[in-house]
Design a protein around this motif. Structure first.
Motif, mmCIF file in Angstrom:
data_model
loop_
_atom_site.group_PDB
_atom_site.id
_atom_site.type_symbol
_atom_site.label_atom_id
_atom_site.label_comp_id
_atom_site.label_asym_id
_atom_site.label_seq_id
_atom_site.Cartn_x
_atom_site.Cartn_y
_atom_site.Cartn_z
ATOM 1 N N SER A 55 0.819 -1.234 -0.093
ATOM 2 C CA SER A 55 -0.023 -0.018 0.085
ATOM 3 C C SER A 55 0.983 1.352 -0.047
ATOM 4 O O SER A 55 0.356 2.320 -0.584
ATOM 5 N N ALA A 56 1.985 1.390 0.609
ATOM 6 C CA ALA A 56 2.850 2.382 0.650
ATOM 7 C C ALA A 56 4.364 2.108 0.821
ATOM 8 O O ALA A 56 4.628 1.026 1.522
ATOM 9 N N LEU A 57 5.246 2.772 0.189
ATOM 10 C CA LEU A 57 6.810 2.505 0.317
ATOM 11 C C LEU A 57 7.384 3.611 0.228
ATOM 12 O O LEU A 57 7.264 4.167 -0.775
ATOM 13 N N PHE A 58 7.758 4.237 1.279
ATOM 14 C CA PHE A 58 8.344 5.818 1.175
ATOM 15 C C PHE A 58 9.550 6.107 2.204
ATOM 16 O O PHE A 58 9.682 5.018 3.246
ATOM 17 N N ALA A 59 10.067 6.787 1.929
ATOM 18 C CA ALA A 59 11.426 7.180 2.870
ATOM 19 C C ALA A 59 11.156 8.551 3.391
ATOM 20 O O ALA A 59 10.531 9.364 3.200
ATOM 21 N N VAL A 60 11.900 8.841 4.905
ATOM 22 C CA VAL A 60 11.899 9.923 5.415
ATOM 23 C C VAL A 60 13.423 10.214 5.879
ATOM 24 O O VAL A 60 14.067 9.213 6.361
ATOM 25 N N LYS A 61 13.901 11.513 5.634
ATOM 26 C CA LYS A 61 15.192 11.795 5.852
ATOM 27 C C LYS A 61 15.432 11.446 7.445
ATOM 28 O O LYS A 61 14.737 12.035 8.163
ATOM 29 N N ASP A 62 16.719 10.906 7.773
ATOM 30 C CA ASP A 62 17.146 10.746 9.143
ATOM 31 C C ASP A 62 18.654 10.937 9.187
ATOM 32 O O ASP A 62 19.468 10.043 9.089
ATOM 33 N N GLY A 63 19.111 12.143 9.232
ATOM 34 C CA GLY A 63 20.288 12.547 9.449
ATOM 35 C C GLY A 63 21.047 12.174 8.061
ATOM 36 O O GLY A 63 20.508 12.672 6.807
ATOM 37 N N GLU A 64 22.292 11.706 8.028
ATOM 38 C CA GLU A 64 22.799 11.248 6.440
ATOM 39 C C GLU A 64 22.016 9.829 5.900
ATOM 40 O O GLU A 64 22.452 9.584 4.915
ATOM 41 N N ARG A 65 21.281 9.300 6.789
ATOM 42 C CA ARG A 65 20.631 7.911 6.157
ATOM 43 C C ARG A 65 18.994 8.367 6.182
ATOM 44 O O ARG A 65 18.556 9.409 6.161
ATOM 45 N N HIS A 66 18.416 7.442 5.715
ATOM 46 C CA HIS A 66 16.774 7.472 5.472
ATOM 47 C C HIS A 66 16.308 6.328 6.402
ATOM 48 O O HIS A 66 16.640 5.282 6.156
ATOM 49 N N GLN A 67 15.034 6.516 7.017
ATOM 50 C CA GLN A 67 14.063 5.658 7.476
ATOM 51 C C GLN A 67 13.053 5.334 6.131
ATOM 52 O O GLN A 67 12.523 6.248 5.860
ATOM 53 N N VAL A 68 13.025 4.186 5.936
ATOM 54 C CA VAL A 68 12.054 3.488 5.029
ATOM 55 C C VAL A 68 10.824 2.787 5.645
ATOM 56 O O VAL A 68 11.218 1.873 6.273
ATOM 57 N N PHE A 69 9.810 3.313 5.333
ATOM 58 C CA PHE A 69 8.411 2.894 5.817
ATOM 59 C C PHE A 69 7.926 2.047 4.780
ATOM 60 O O PHE A 69 7.565 2.449 3.639
ATOM 61 N N THR A 70 7.378 0.587 5.209
ATOM 62 C CA THR A 70 6.565 -0.168 4.413
ATOM 63 C C THR A 70 5.299 -0.424 4.671
ATOM 64 O O THR A 70 5.003 -0.839 6.347
ATOM 65 N N VAL A 71 4.331 -0.168 4.166
ATOM 66 C CA VAL A 71 2.848 -0.345 4.705
ATOM 67 C C VAL A 71 2.225 -1.320 3.814
ATOM 68 O O VAL A 71 2.187 -1.208 2.544
ATOM 69 N N LEU A 72 1.665 -2.819 4.315
ATOM 70 C CA LEU A 72 1.269 -3.642 3.543
ATOM 71 C C LEU A 72 -0.120 -4.115 4.225
ATOM 72 O O LEU A 72 -0.439 -3.988 5.348
ATOM 73 N N SER A 73 -0.993 -4.457 3.210
ATOM 74 C CA SER A 73 -2.531 -4.858 3.919
ATOM 75 C C SER A 73 -3.118 -6.023 3.510
ATOM 76 O O SER A 73 -2.437 -6.590 2.353
ATOM 77 N N SER A 74 -3.724 -6.495 4.185
ATOM 78 C CA SER A 74 -4.183 -8.123 4.112
ATOM 79 C C SER A 74 -5.660 -8.140 4.127
ATOM 80 O O SER A 74 -6.146 -7.797 5.345
ATOM 81 N N ARG A 75 -6.358 -8.474 3.013
ATOM 82 C CA ARG A 75 -7.728 -8.665 3.093
ATOM 83 C C ARG A 75 -8.299 -9.869 3.966
ATOM 84 O O ARG A 75 -9.246 -9.921 4.371
ATOM 85 N N GLU A 76 -7.422 -10.792 3.895
ATOM 86 C CA GLU A 76 -7.786 -12.077 4.570
ATOM 87 C C GLU A 76 -7.733 -11.493 6.136
ATOM 88 O O GLU A 76 -8.948 -12.150 6.889
ATOM 89 N N GLN A 77 -6.787 -11.219 6.611
ATOM 90 C CA GLN A 77 -6.740 -10.761 8.027
ATOM 91 C C GLN A 77 -7.505 -9.546 8.507
ATOM 92 O O GLN A 77 -7.542 -9.092 9.807
ATOM 93 N N HIS A 78 -7.868 -8.494 7.459
ATOM 94 C CA HIS A 78 -8.328 -7.304 7.884
ATOM 95 C C HIS A 78 -7.633 -6.284 8.675
ATOM 96 O O HIS A 78 -7.930 -5.764 9.691
ATOM 97 N N ARG A 79 -6.147 -6.462 8.372
ATOM 98 C CA ARG A 79 -5.277 -5.701 8.680
ATOM 99 C C ARG A 79 -4.247 -5.068 8.098
ATOM 100 O O ARG A 79 -4.016 -5.224 6.869
#
Length: 517
Positions: free
Chosen positions: A52-76
């Motif tokens: 559903s989403a894959l994006f980065a946020v600057k964290d000093g000289e590096r980056h935090q990469v966030f991953t959002v995954l969705s499951s229709r079977e688990q409703h989560r």
């Protein structure tokens, strides 16, 4: 599933499992090594999770990469993050749905997914990295074919109709399209960057214009994100009015698309009928909130517009007239052999391809994928309604048209049920639902995180937000369904006649500005 993690074959996949629009402390989001993050994402996608989403946020000289995954079977919804420097092994090679997301990561932050097949910018944003050159739109290289009778056809960015700008480059052998490359970015307005530091008085207006024909589709998830971060629960009446607005938006856009599809094949009866009926549906939205595009219908903590019994009855009566008109206009198209001959077998996206590249919404359901946020992620008040998600298997233009007609009929029944529920229920809370929002915004919990997803008329809409120590937006990410589906249009043109492009393009009807956030 144990606690807040999901388990597979006795091995923990360390994702934080959330309900839709559930706010949690930012520190609760699991932070893993890059290698573990790659394994988590691949294991989850193999288990049926969608990206559903894959994006980065600057964290000093590096980056935090966030991953959002969705499951229709688990409703989560599953969330995990990692820290990356300048490179990592590309997910796209094994998981094509990450293709567009990883190009965005490289464009915005210079994070290179090593092994990615085509690291071309998707919006041509000016580089924030010193010394890094990003080419102007239209100046970057395109895929090329060589050989006798091979030729290129360029279309846009300025088009003959009054539509948004986008460039399409066809690689053809004779009349047959072997590849279509889509170049966007002409509508880039920097909305996500403008949301950082909010929310403020202008925030709701920025969200409403993320994709102008999906105003309520975007503002409802935004409002639910704000409400979750503020710990505020809007009343049932407000939630119901917002849901009605979402469904009326779906009705109007699907009706307009079916008319436009009929026009593309020269079938004027359905085209003319649907053009007029679409206006009638837009007038229902105006009946609720005073304008035809749903501006101001959804606001944090409620709605500015309650539905009293008199307007409920008027809405139901007008909707009944619209239903009869649609039942006269749309079946004409499907019952005409020459129309179906033009649509059937044109622009096929197989179920396997649709799943691999991560299609969402009607385009996915036309290829047999039954995912729908309204029911699969417990999105109230839809989750309490008993409706079957319509699907087709053929994945062609005819299927994408039939899905729209099926969803029109479902949406009419949903609106009837929701409005009838207002009439049958205790309406005394309606005024309070509208009064609690006013023009002021609630204070948001500091250092919290939320994922809020809804089903717009084009498909899955994902809003991800985090607050800083002062309760302001540290970052805000929006993924419009068009972001998932533009590559689906490119796949639909493979081995088609170039003259099929207008019909295929309209059968997807994707948003340029919704992509160029």
């Amino acid at each position: 599933r144990r606690g807040s993690h999901w388990w597979k074959r006795g091995r923990a996949i360390a994702m934080l499992m959330l309900k839709n629009s559930q706010a949690v402390p930012f520190a609760d989001i699991p932070h893993t090594t890059m290698g573990e993050w790659l394994r988590i994402v691949m294991d989850a996608t193999q288990a049926g999770y969608g990206l559903s989403a894959l994006f980065a946020v600057k964290d000093g000289e590096r980056h935090q990469v966030f991953t959002v995954l969705s499951s229709r079977e688990q409703h989560r919804i599953g969330v995990v993050r990692t820290t990356i420097g300048q490179a990592y092994p590309a997910l796209t090679t094994d998981f094509p749905a990450a293709h567009w997301f990883e190009r965005e990561l490289y464009e915005q932050y210079g994070i290179e997914p090593e092994g990615h097949p085509w690291l071309k910018p998707i919006r041509f944003e000016p580089s924030v990295i010193p010394g890094r050159y990003v080419p102007d739109i239209g100046m970057a290289p395109f895929f090329e074919m060589e050989g006798q009778e091979v030729h290129e056809v360029g279309v846009g960015p300025v088009h003959a109709g009054v539509i948004e700008p986008g460039h399409f480059r066809f690689q053809c052998h004779g009349e047959t399209v072997h590849h279509l490359e889509i170049s966007l970015g002409y509508q880039h307005r920097g909305i996500e960057r403008a949301l950082v530091g909010g929310p403020g008085p202008r925030t709701i207006h920025l969200v409403e214009t993320a994709a102008g024909d999906a105003t309520v589709g975007h503002t409802d998830p935004f409002c639910r994100a704000i409400e979750a971060l503020a710990g505020v629960e809007p009343g049932l009446h407000a939630r119901t009015v917002r849901a009605i607005g979402t469904e009326l938006e779906r009705l109007a856009c699907h009706c307009g698309d079916l008319g436009a599809l009929a026009g593309d094949v020269g079938f004027l009866p359905t085209q003319n009928y649907c053009g007029r009926i679409r206006g009638d549906i837009l007038n229902l939205t105006a009946l609720i909130c005073g304008n035809r595009f749903g501006r101001g219908l959804a606001v944090p903590c409620g709605t500015r517009h309650s539905l009293e019994p008199g307007r409920c009855l008027l809405l139901l009566n007008r909707l009944d007239d619209i239903k009869r008109d649609l039942e006269d206009a749309i079946p004409l198209m499907f019952e005409t052999p020459s129309v179906m001959n033009r649509m059937e077998g044109t622009g096929i996206v197989t179920p396997e391809t649709a799943k691999a590249i991560g299609l969402v919404g009607p385009a996915a359901r036309a290829s047999g994928l039954p995912y729908d946020v309204r029911w699969d992620l417990d999105w109230e008040p839809w989750s309490h309604l008993d409706f079957k998600v319509p699907t087709c298997q053929s994945g062609d233009c005819a299927a994408r048209a039939r899905i729209r007609w099926a969803e029109i009929q479902v949406s009419i029944e949903i609106v009837n049920k929701l409005v009838s529920g207002i009439l049958e229920g205790d309406d005394t809370g309606a005024a309070a639902d509208c009064a609690i929002n006013g023009d002021s915004l609630p204070d948001l919990c500091p250092d919290h995180f939320v994922v809020s997803m809804g089903e717009g008329w084009r498909g899955e809409i994902c809003h991800v937000a985090a607050t800083d120590a002062s309760g302001r937006f540290a970052f805000y990410k929006i993924v419009d369904p068009s972001f998932h589906n533009w590559f689906g249009l490119a796949m639909a043109l493979r081995n088609q006649q170039i003259s099929d492009f207008p019909l295929c393009n309209k059968s997807f009807n994707l948003s340029y500005c919704g992509h160029d956030l």
